[in-house]
Scaffold this motif. Sequence first.
Motif, PDB file in Angstrom:
ATOM      1  N   GLN A 103       0.836  -1.208   0.000  1.00 60.08           N
ATOM      2  CA  GLN A 103       0.000   0.000   0.000  1.00 60.08           C
ATOM      3  C   GLN A 103       0.866   1.251   0.000  1.00 60.08           C
ATOM      4  N   ALA A 104       1.977   1.220   0.699  1.00 59.97           N
ATOM      5  CA  ALA A 104       2.881   2.376   0.695  1.00 59.97           C
ATOM      6  C   ALA A 104       3.511   2.568  -0.677  1.00 59.97           C
ATOM      7  N   GLY A 105       3.627   1.490  -1.422  1.00 68.21           N
ATOM      8  CA  GLY A 105       4.167   1.572  -2.771  1.00 68.21           C
ATOM      9  C   GLY A 105       3.144   2.003  -3.804  1.00 68.21           C
ATOM     10  N   GLY A 106       1.924   2.270  -3.372  1.00 68.41           N
ATOM     11  CA  GLY A 106       0.907   2.785  -4.284  1.00 68.41           C
ATOM     12  C   GLY A 106      -0.084   1.760  -4.787  1.00 68.41           C
ATOM     13  N   VAL A 107      -0.050   0.553  -4.264  1.00 62.78           N
ATOM     14  CA  VAL A 107      -0.999  -0.476  -4.683  1.00 62.78           C
ATOM     15  C   VAL A 107      -2.259  -0.338  -3.829  1.00 62.78           C
ATOM     16  N   SER A 108      -3.405  -0.242  -4.483  1.00 60.68           N
ATOM     17  CA  SER A 108      -4.651  -0.063  -3.745  1.00 60.68           C
ATOM     18  C   SER A 108      -5.122  -1.390  -3.152  1.00 60.68           C
ATOM     19  N   ARG A 111      -6.715  -3.512  -5.768  1.00 63.99           N
ATOM     20  CA  ARG A 111      -5.764  -4.214  -6.638  1.00 63.99           C
ATOM     21  C   ARG A 111      -5.211  -5.446  -5.945  1.00 63.99           C
TER      22      ARG A 111
END
Length: 120
Positions: A103-108, A111
Motif C-alpha cells: 500500500q505504501a508503494g501505491g498499490v490499492s 488491486r
Amino acid sequence: MALAGLFVERWGLVNTLDRYIGTEFAGTLVLVFLVLLPLFSFLDLIQQLDDVGTGSYSLVDALAYEAQMLPRRALDLLPFAALMGCAIALARLGQYSELIALQAGGVSVARIALAVLKSG
C-alpha cells in the motif's frame, strides 16, 4: 483483437504482484492440503475399521479404498482449502507487513484483492 491487447497492456493479465500473491497462496494451499487430506483420510479409515473382518474385507482393502478416495476427497476439500489458504496467505503477508509495504508503494486495496481473486 486490439481491445484484448489494450486490456493486457493496461491491466496486465499476470504481473509481479499477481505472481507473488499467487505463489504465497499456492504454498499455503499445499500446506492446508498436507494437513487436511491425511486427517480426513485417517478419520474415514477409523470408520472403515468397523467393517474390517466382515466377510473378506481386510485392512488391506480398507487402505486401498482410502487410497482410491484421495482424489475425490481432495476435490471435496478444495473450496475449504482454498478459503483457508487465502486467509493464511494474507495473514502471513500482514504479519510481515508486506501488505502495508504494498500500500505504501501505491498499490490499492482493490488491486490486492484482485490479485487474490486471480490466484483463487
